[in-house]
Motif scaffolding. Sequence first.
Motif, mmCIF file in Angstrom:
data_model
loop_
_atom_site.group_PDB
_atom_site.id
_atom_site.type_symbol
_atom_site.label_atom_id
_atom_site.label_comp_id
_atom_site.label_asym_id
_atom_site.label_seq_id
_atom_site.Cartn_x
_atom_site.Cartn_y
_atom_site.Cartn_z
ATOM 1 N N UNK A 71 -29.178 17.365 -30.191
ATOM 2 C CA UNK A 71 -29.003 15.972 -30.463
ATOM 3 C C UNK A 71 -30.087 14.892 -29.994
ATOM 4 N N UNK A 72 -30.531 14.206 -30.820
ATOM 5 C CA UNK A 72 -31.688 13.033 -30.546
ATOM 6 C C UNK A 72 -31.075 12.187 -29.633
ATOM 7 N N UNK A 73 -32.072 11.722 -28.948
ATOM 8 C CA UNK A 73 -31.875 10.629 -27.760
ATOM 9 C C UNK A 73 -31.266 9.338 -28.568
ATOM 10 N N UNK A 74 -31.666 9.064 -29.716
ATOM 11 C CA UNK A 74 -31.128 7.937 -30.603
ATOM 12 C C UNK A 74 -29.831 8.068 -30.963
ATOM 13 N N UNK A 75 -29.400 9.263 -31.426
ATOM 14 C CA UNK A 75 -27.858 9.555 -31.577
ATOM 15 C C UNK A 75 -26.977 9.364 -30.256
ATOM 16 N N UNK A 76 -27.417 9.750 -29.157
ATOM 17 C CA UNK A 76 -26.746 9.693 -27.905
ATOM 18 C C UNK A 76 -26.542 7.897 -27.455
ATOM 19 N N UNK A 77 -27.626 7.278 -27.772
ATOM 20 C CA UNK A 77 -27.606 6.135 -27.363
ATOM 21 C C UNK A 77 -26.640 5.230 -28.348
ATOM 22 N N UNK A 78 -26.583 5.733 -29.692
ATOM 23 C CA UNK A 78 -25.816 5.007 -30.889
ATOM 24 C C UNK A 78 -24.389 5.246 -30.229
ATOM 25 N N UNK A 79 -23.821 6.460 -29.619
ATOM 26 C CA UNK A 79 -22.644 6.871 -29.275
ATOM 27 C C UNK A 79 -22.225 5.724 -28.286
ATOM 28 N N UNK A 80 -23.087 5.263 -27.321
ATOM 29 C CA UNK A 80 -22.797 4.296 -26.196
ATOM 30 C C UNK A 80 -22.763 2.975 -26.778
ATOM 31 N N UNK A 81 -23.264 2.666 -27.926
ATOM 32 C CA UNK A 81 -23.276 1.511 -28.587
ATOM 33 C C UNK A 81 -22.015 0.752 -28.496
ATOM 34 N N UNK A 82 -20.656 1.878 -28.886
ATOM 35 C CA UNK A 82 -19.478 1.619 -28.980
ATOM 36 C C UNK A 82 -19.139 1.501 -27.631
ATOM 37 N N UNK A 83 -18.674 0.372 -26.970
ATOM 38 C CA UNK A 83 -18.322 0.514 -25.608
ATOM 39 C C UNK A 83 -17.308 0.988 -25.165
ATOM 40 N N UNK A 84 -16.119 1.258 -25.929
ATOM 41 C CA UNK A 84 -15.019 1.740 -25.450
ATOM 42 C C UNK A 84 -14.189 2.529 -26.673
ATOM 43 N N UNK A 85 -13.730 3.632 -26.140
ATOM 44 C CA UNK A 85 -12.957 4.603 -26.931
ATOM 45 C C UNK A 85 -11.593 4.720 -26.633
ATOM 46 N N UNK A 86 -10.722 4.579 -27.347
ATOM 47 C CA UNK A 86 -9.304 4.917 -27.381
ATOM 48 C C UNK A 86 -8.966 6.200 -27.754
ATOM 49 N N UNK A 87 -7.663 6.416 -27.457
ATOM 50 C CA UNK A 87 -7.187 8.198 -28.223
ATOM 51 C C UNK A 87 -7.403 8.492 -29.423
ATOM 52 N N UNK A 88 -7.577 7.246 -30.182
ATOM 53 C CA UNK A 88 -7.647 7.373 -31.666
ATOM 54 C C UNK A 88 -9.179 7.546 -32.038
ATOM 55 N N UNK A 89 -9.987 6.720 -31.489
ATOM 56 C CA UNK A 89 -11.465 6.835 -31.892
ATOM 57 C C UNK A 89 -12.194 8.005 -31.065
ATOM 58 N N UNK A 90 -11.445 8.456 -29.805
ATOM 59 C CA UNK A 90 -12.044 9.475 -29.193
ATOM 60 C C UNK A 90 -12.156 10.659 -29.910
ATOM 61 N N UNK A 91 -11.168 11.009 -30.914
ATOM 62 C CA UNK A 91 -11.414 12.069 -31.608
ATOM 63 C C UNK A 91 -12.579 12.203 -32.704
ATOM 64 N N UNK A 92 -13.233 10.997 -32.964
ATOM 65 C CA UNK A 92 -14.201 10.932 -33.859
ATOM 66 C C UNK A 92 -15.682 11.113 -32.854
#
Length: 425
Positions: free
Chosen positions: A201-222
């Motif tokens: 995985x690229x560093x850009x992809x990892x940073x993009x993941x952290x831009x969504x600041x909170x994950x719930x039980x629903x969005x965690x699956x994605x």
Amino acid sequence: MGVNYFLHFLKWVEAPPPVGGADGPGWCAKHIKAIMNIGPAFLGVPKAVANILSAEGKDVAFIRAMAPGLFDLETFGFQTFQHVMRVFRTWDSVISLLPKGGETVWGDLNRSPEEENVCHSAKTQYLHSSSKESNGNDTDTRRSIQEKELAKYGRLVSFGKVASEIPSSQLSLIDPKEILYENPPISSTSCEELMTEYDGMSQESIKRVTENKAYTARTLIDLLRFVAPKTMQRAESHFSHGLADNLEDPKYSHYKYWSNPLETMLPDTLDMEIFWSYGVGIPTERSYVYKISPSDRCKSIPLQIDISADGSDNGCLSGGVYFVDGDESVPVVSAGFMCAKGWRGKTRFNPSGIATYIREYQHKPPASLLEGRGTESGAHVDILGNFALIEDVLRVAAGASGTELGGDRVYSGIMEMSEQINIQL
């Protein structure tokens, strides 16, 4: 974890071939008198998420906080945590324990069933349950709760302590599906030998993941589909973590739904009884504060629990981990909800109305080393040496009914928590 597989067995043994045991309807009614679920994790455990994301949990985070150099992901963890993560992602036991029921059960960005069970210290009991047990009146507790900012446990993974606490209207939120489909994770400078899926995985992809600041039980699956695609592809062919709208839908005859109590029905039998036997009174990990690893070197796990996230108005945050009541491994809501509400009486999950009983054991640590694990322990594994549990098992095996055992024995706030979960019965 065994309870999930036994639930699968109850469906398999009566299902027709080639997927089932071909013993036909009525096998369970004929052969099973009682089921005793010990330390059940029917609805999963949040720490399964941490295992897949960073091969961590509260124990590793605690050790890193106490001895920063020992388990640091950039020294000891450089190779060891890579191997641990690679192993974790091949264990179906970990995958089977991902939280089930989505936001309905585990809460969303603003609420969770445990929100009124505020802890005053990460190492002590909880105000709600201890007050109720001591004087039978929790009015003062509820008043004190209203004066505090409630922990937002529904945010199972937050990037930064601030993101775990602020109102959702102030959060930076991105639909995880946008990350999944619009930002291919492949790195142009990937490691020569891939140890985990992170290495490609690229560093850009990892940073993009952290831009969504909170994950719930629903969005965690994605999120997990993005950072562990091979793991989740295998997982979702054998397990399901959702909540059924219509259990009569033919798709629920597929075996991947059989271990999820929210997507399957109990067998048709009137004489069987089911017991939930689990410990309470021990701080149990519920949600996490994460950060990006400071290293961008090859074979480095890019996400890790932020051990500097400590302390909060509600006192439930310690070393990057939010705690609730449980048996040290399984939160009360996972251990007890199906008995307290989902399977209580005749419901769509329990159409024949099999009798269910909650048997909680208030944790008491051993008084000395001579007691070993302790005869009154409620810890997830040590409970097997709990004399009260052993007595319950022996009495049921000898023919005692749930009524003869005394019915429900509840110390936690599971009944109140269950009322906070709005589910079609």
